[in-house]
Structure formats: C-alpha cells, structure tokens
Design a protein around this motif. Structure first.
Motif, mmCIF file in Angstrom:
data_model
loop_
_atom_site.group_PDB
_atom_site.id
_atom_site.type_symbol
_atom_site.label_atom_id
_atom_site.label_comp_id
_atom_site.label_asym_id
_atom_site.label_seq_id
_atom_site.Cartn_x
_atom_site.Cartn_y
_atom_site.Cartn_z
ATOM 1 N N GLU A 1 0.664 -1.296 0.293
ATOM 2 C CA GLU A 1 -0.047 -0.383 0.312
ATOM 3 C C GLU A 1 1.266 1.294 -0.068
ATOM 4 N N THR B 1 -9.023 1.781 -4.102
ATOM 5 C CA THR B 1 -8.001 0.462 -4.128
ATOM 6 C C THR B 1 -9.009 0.117 -2.911
ATOM 7 N N ARG C 1 -7.308 -2.824 -0.217
ATOM 8 C CA ARG C 1 -6.609 -3.801 0.046
ATOM 9 C C ARG C 1 -6.771 -4.996 0.946
ATOM 10 N N ALA D 1 -2.401 -3.334 -2.214
ATOM 11 C CA ALA D 1 -3.239 -2.956 -2.213
ATOM 12 C C ALA D 1 -3.453 -2.908 -3.978
ATOM 13 N N ARG E 1 -4.269 -2.701 -7.427
ATOM 14 C CA ARG E 1 -4.615 -1.190 -8.246
ATOM 15 C C ARG E 1 -5.688 -1.408 -9.165
ATOM 16 N N PRO E 2 -5.838 0.009 -8.413
ATOM 17 C CA PRO E 2 -6.926 0.694 -9.175
ATOM 18 C C PRO E 2 -6.808 1.207 -10.855
ATOM 19 N N CYS F 1 -7.730 -3.894 -13.685
ATOM 20 C CA CYS F 1 -7.962 -3.035 -12.501
ATOM 21 C C CYS F 1 -9.046 -3.596 -11.892
#
Length: 383
Positions: A55, A70, A72, A83, A85-86, A115
């Motif tokens: 993160e 995001t 987690r 995290a 990835r967005p 994503c």
C-alpha cells in the motif's frame, strides 16, 4: 469426486465482476493485441507491473489520489498492508522513476492488464476493468501531447472504430481563477456547479469571476470555436500570470495535434474537472459516435519527479464500439492428421478441432462441436 460442485449459488459472483465466455474473451484478447501492436510499432516498449503492491508504494505520491478506489488486504507473509491496483498509470510512473531511471529520455512505455476498483454508487458494475495504454515520460511539450493523442487515434482506427473524437480540457485554467477569486469554503460548490454545467448556480456562486466562467461554460464544443471564445477573455490582472500559460499551452497542443492528425475531431471543455485526480495539465477523454461510454482518458501528470503524458484505453469499451470481428472458422479434423495439412489449415485462418478417436459420422460430430467445416478427402469442406 467432482472438482466443482453444483450449488444454488454456484453462478453468483461479487458485484462488479463477471466471466468472459468463448467469443467475448477471444474478441477482447484480439482487440488488446491490435492496440498493443500499434503502440509497439511506434516505439512504445511494453512493461508489466504486478497486480498487487504494498500500500505504501502503490498509493505513494500522486497515487494517493486513488486511495478511495483501492481494495486492500493483509500480506500473510510480511503482515503489511497490500493494495490491488485501481489504475496502472501510477505503477508505470514508479517503474520509470526507479527501475528505468537511467534509461534515455524520452521514455516510451506501453502496458495492458486488469485493474480492480471499489466503484462509486451507481457504477458498481465497473469494479473490474481492463486497461491498455501508453506513457511518454520526460518531455513537457505540446508535441509530446500531440504524439500521445495521434497514436491513440491511430490505434482506434486500426480497430475499425468510427466517429472518434478527443475532448481536451485544462482544469488548471479554471482552477487558477477559482483559487484566486473564491473563498476556499465556497469553491467545492462552484466546481460542482461547473461540472453540472449549471449556468444559474455558476452566476450565483462565481462572484467577481462569474462572467468569465460563464464564457468558459459556453466555450465547450468544437476546438476552434472554444479557443476563439477563450482568447476573447480578459483575465483579471491578479490571475493573468498564473492562468494565461495554461491557455497558451492548450492552444499549442491543439495546433500540434492538428498537424499530426488533421482529420481528427477535437473538442474542448475548459471547465471539465471530473475524474482528473492526479493530472496536472492537458487532460484527454476519448469518445465515439458508436458508443455512449468513454473509450479512454489520459493527460499530463508528474511521474515521480518527471513530466509525463499518457493515454489509457478501455478494451471492453472499445470492443463494444468496434465492428464485430468475424469469428474464426472451425474445421473438424481426424485424430491423426499430418502436420503439413494441419499447418496449412492454420495458415488459412482455421481453428482445428481434433477428434479423440475414429468417428463413424464425422459430419455429425463436427456440427455437435460447432464446427463450420470438416476435413474430407484432403481438404476442408463447409458443412
């Protein structure tokens, strides 16, 4: 024992996630391959960042703007937060500034992958998204902006998408006015009114810059008309040094894009702020008359300590806008077919479906397996 047990909830997936079935998955893969090949031909080298990062790394710097989007989870090995990835752009920025810091600039990179985003109310269906894009890292110039736009347009053209338009915005232009003339407590309401294109609310909330913002609202549309209206504005002397360079850069970028892609349709919306979380200059949104959704977006940002400009396309949206590609013909072949004959069928564009045993009725089995052709007497015959 069955590997997968049928239960009443077997088909239930989390909100925003879905399977791609035969045909859909292949079409997406072909579309991504077409786009990535266009990027590769123009010197953009492919990289593949991981789906998961710590993160503290993924959301560092400009990535912090994506924090609310995001997912987690805890790493069971290190007990540190990780995290999903967005968005891939911030990962490319990390690769450029750390792993490729000694590579010559301009640095041209391309990428594709999935994503995962938390989603926003009303858009939970978009929690898993595919991306394919390019990043031009190092130069901060109108010519660099133009290269990114022109290459994106070329990739869409190769997919057969018609009626493409690129909408350009320069959020810093209006934000410079607002931050100088409007008290901080009132800015968010004014920005929301601009996003809604609510002229009455802008007039009420705009104070001393209400007339200027009204002209900027009216300017949204074809690039030539928009730039003419913006050029007529007499920016207040107190903000002119800070906002005038943004307008001049917008003019220069439009001119450079037209030089590279004279037939490309360009529009300008000088008061578009939506979704530009980490961008710092020219912003780009891609549309087509064949689709109601955005095909991609991008713009100028800071990659570590370097200026950069990128464009991220959405392959799933592209395929909904592109003509449906013809399906690959399928030929049912005997269990033992010579390698030369098999290679010839593949060279002709066939997918071959091999029998697992000698068939008494190969035509019937071919139809059962959704084949369009069957191998008979040394050639493929249509069913």
């Amino acid at each position: 024992m069955s590997l997968y047990s049928e239960t009443p909830s077997a088909a239930l997936l989390p909100s925003g996630f879905s399977d791609l079935l035969p045909g859909e998955a292949e079409a997406e893969a072909r579309g991504i391959a077409c786009v990535m090949e266009a990027f590769s031909r123009h010197g953009y080298e492919r990289v593949r960042p991981p789906m998961l990062e710590f993160e503290t790394s993924l959301l560092n710097g400009s990535g912090g703007a994506l924090s609310t989007q995001t997912f987690r989870l805890m790493d069971p090995s290190s007990h540190r937060m990780m995290a999903l990835r967005p968005d891939m752009t911030t990962q490319i920025a990390r690769i450029a500034s750390v792993r490729l810091q000694d590579a010559p600039r301009p640095l041209r990179l391309s990428y594709s992958g999935s994503c995962i985003v938390i989603g926003t109310p009303g858009r939970e269906a978009d929690r898993q998204v595919s991306q394919a894009g390019i990043e031009l890292i190092g130069p901060d110039s109108a010519q660099a902006d133009a290269e990114v736009v022109a290459l994106g347009a070329r990739a869409l053209e190769e997919l057969g998408i018609k009626g493409v338009s690129f909408d350009l915005s320069m959020p810093a232009l209006a934000l410079g006015l607002i931050e100088t003339a409007i008290p901080e407590a009132d800015r968010e309401d004014l920005i929301q009114a601009l996003n809604r294109k609510d002229a009455a609310s802008v007039a009420e909330l705009g104070g001393s810059i209400a007339d200027t913002l009204a002209v900027m609202l009216q300017a949204a549309g074809p690039a030539s008309r928009a730039l003419d209206l913006l050029a007529s504005l007499d920016f207040p002397a107190s903000v002119r040094p800070s906002v005038r360079p943004h307008f001049e850069r917008l003019v220069a970028s439009v001119a450079a894009i037209r030089e590279r892609a004279p037939s490309l349709r360009l529009t300008v919306d000088p008061v578009d702020f939506r979704g530009w979380q980490y961008h710092t200059g020219l912003c780009i949104t891609v549309f087509s008359t064949t689709s109601r959704e955005e095909l991609g977006r991008g713009g100028r940002y800071i990659a570590g300590q370097e200026p950069a400009c990128g464009l991220t396309l959405r392959p799933q949206a592209l395929l909904r806008a592109a003509p449906v590609p013809p399906s690959r013909p399928r030929c049912y072949v005997p269990v033992r077919l010579e390698d030369e004959a098999m290679a010839a069928l593949h060279a002709q564009g066939f997918a071959t479906v091999s029998a697992l045993e000698v068939d008494a009725e190969p035509d019937a089995e071919a139809r059962h397996l959704r084949c369009t052709h069957v191998w008979r007497n040394g050639a493929a015959h249509a069913l």
